[in-house]
Enzyme design. Structure first.
Site, mmCIF file in Angstrom:
data_model
loop_
_atom_site.group_PDB
_atom_site.id
_atom_site.type_symbol
_atom_site.label_atom_id
_atom_site.label_comp_id
_atom_site.label_asym_id
_atom_site.label_seq_id
_atom_site.Cartn_x
_atom_site.Cartn_y
_atom_site.Cartn_z
ATOM 1 N N ALA A 262 -2.038 8.194 0.862
ATOM 2 C CA ALA A 262 -1.927 6.760 0.575
ATOM 3 C C ALA A 262 -0.496 6.207 0.656
ATOM 4 C CB ALA A 262 -2.560 6.479 -0.788
ATOM 5 N N ASP B 211 -6.190 7.740 -3.783
ATOM 6 C CA ASP B 211 -5.977 6.743 -2.722
ATOM 7 C C ASP B 211 -6.128 5.323 -3.242
ATOM 8 O OD1 ASP B 211 -7.175 9.374 -1.532
ATOM 9 O OD2 ASP B 211 -5.904 8.447 -0.015
#
Ligand code: MRU
Length: 369
Positions: free
Chosen positions: A55, A244
């Protein structure tokens, strides 16, 4: 982090001063190769094709993708097109949208002639901030590990299980879940990491094992199904994973299979921590099931990628011809299964109150669409 004695970040500016260089993660652990991204389209494709992944690194690459777009054409139309193109590259990691919102806000009032330089500077600042956030996560997580390890009998290593790759390769440097592990190891703690292989893309076997090995951290790769068994036998002292996207209420989206680890940890009384920088928190969401879950190609399930006997990187079909395959890439672990969220400001209970207490300045702020 160091590779063969040289310090690397995962993303940097090329010697020409404008192309964006990244490590090609599709070639690791067998080849250490870097690629130069020379356009917004190439940056978007690097994110989609998982040349870069994780991420925070997805967000950093998107920021530089905007800079590349502004170098090509700094018009309002091209800025909007770049934001749309990059924003569509992968759906689950919210850092992508956070980085794009930040770039849009920074560039909005800037004259077109200044936009490329401003965008490069902002992308560089975002990367530096990511390094600082991850380092702070490492310090807070290290304190948690120290506290937990103090209850272990002396002479036995402290065993941490992790899933997927949330190390320096998933960020600009340091990592999220692995940053506390690096600091604990560097401080001389006797620890050992169980590394879930993380089918289907094998980020654990390929990337986490590679990182830990390069840093000299003792580790063992296990199949994804082994974690519950090891927890039942008392061979896991703590789980740390990345995320994420985490909702304002502490629900956690992470690589597929994370939820099953959290269930096993709950059943066996193993603490289950999630490490994350604040740009991974989606303050607009209160329910983890509202997080978009990426569906990836069936070929990632039907075919395994690895090193052939001839020393080439190749793939091998493992599924019966004609069988369908589904590939949801992430799952959601409800906040009730999370022992704590390790952030750059400290450890928060996985709850709206817990997160809001640490981030009163951010809580309630939704990203502009
Ligand atoms: O699909 P990926 O490899 O981009 O997914 C990354 C993860 O899910 C990692 O587990 C990670 O924790 C999130 S990024 C630090």
């Amino acid at each position: 982090m160091r590779i063969d004695g040289r310090h690397y970040r995962t993303i940097w500016l090329d010697e020409d001063g404008w192309r964006v260089r990244v490590i090609d993660q599709t070639r690791l652990p067998f080849r250490f190769e870097t690629v130069a991204l020379a356009s917004c389209a190439e940056a978007a494709e690097a994110i989609r094709g998982m040349v870069v992944r994780g991420a925070p690194l997805i967000g950093a690459t998107a920021a530089y993708g905007v800079a590349l777009a502004m170098r090509e054409d700094a018009s309002d139309e091209n800025l909007s097109a770049a934001l749309a193109r990059l924003g569509a590259a992968r759906p689950t990691a919210v850092n992508l949208h956070w980085a794009l919102a930040r770039m849009r806000e920074r560039l909005g009032g800037v004259a077109q002639a200044e936009r490329a330089a401003t965008a490069y500077a902002e992308a560089a600042a975002l990367c530096d901030e990511d390094v600082a956030l991850c380092r702070a996560i490492g310090q807070h997580g290290h304190a948690v590990i120290r506290e937990r390890a103090a209850t272990r009998p002396a002479g036995t290593p402290f065993n941490i299980l992790t899933h997927c790759n949330a190390g320096w390769l998933a960020t600009v440097d340091w990592g999220t879940a692995l940053a506390p592990i690096y600091l604990a190891h560097d401080a001389g703690m006797d620890l050992h990491v169980w590394v879930d292989e993380t089918r289907p893309r094998n980020q654990g076997a390929a990337l986490t094992a590679y990182e830990l090995g390069a840093h000299g951290v003792p580790h063992t790769v296990i199949v994804d199904n082994a974690g519950g068994h090891l927890m039942q036998r008392g061979q896991v002292d703590m789980v740390i994973v990345g995320t994420d996207r985490t909702t304002a209420t502490g629900d956690v989206a992470n690589k597929i299979g994370t939820y099953l680890k959290a269930l096993a940890a709950q059943d066996t009384g193993v603490p289950f921590y999630v490490a994350l920088p604040s740009p991974t928190i989606d303050w607009s969401l209160s329910d983890g099931f509202a997080i978009p879950i990426e569906e990836r190609a069936a070929a990632e399930v039907t075919d395994l990628c690895g090193l052939t006997e001839a020393g080439e990187i190749g793939s091998l079909r493992i599924v019966a011809p004609g069988s369908a395959a589904a590939n949801p890439a992430f799952d959601v672990t409800p906040a009730r299964l999370v022992t704590g969220l390790i952030t750059e400001r400290g450890v928060a209970p996985a709850s709206r109150e817990g997160l809001a207490a640490l981030f009163p300045d951010l809580a309630g702020k939704a990203l502009a669409a």
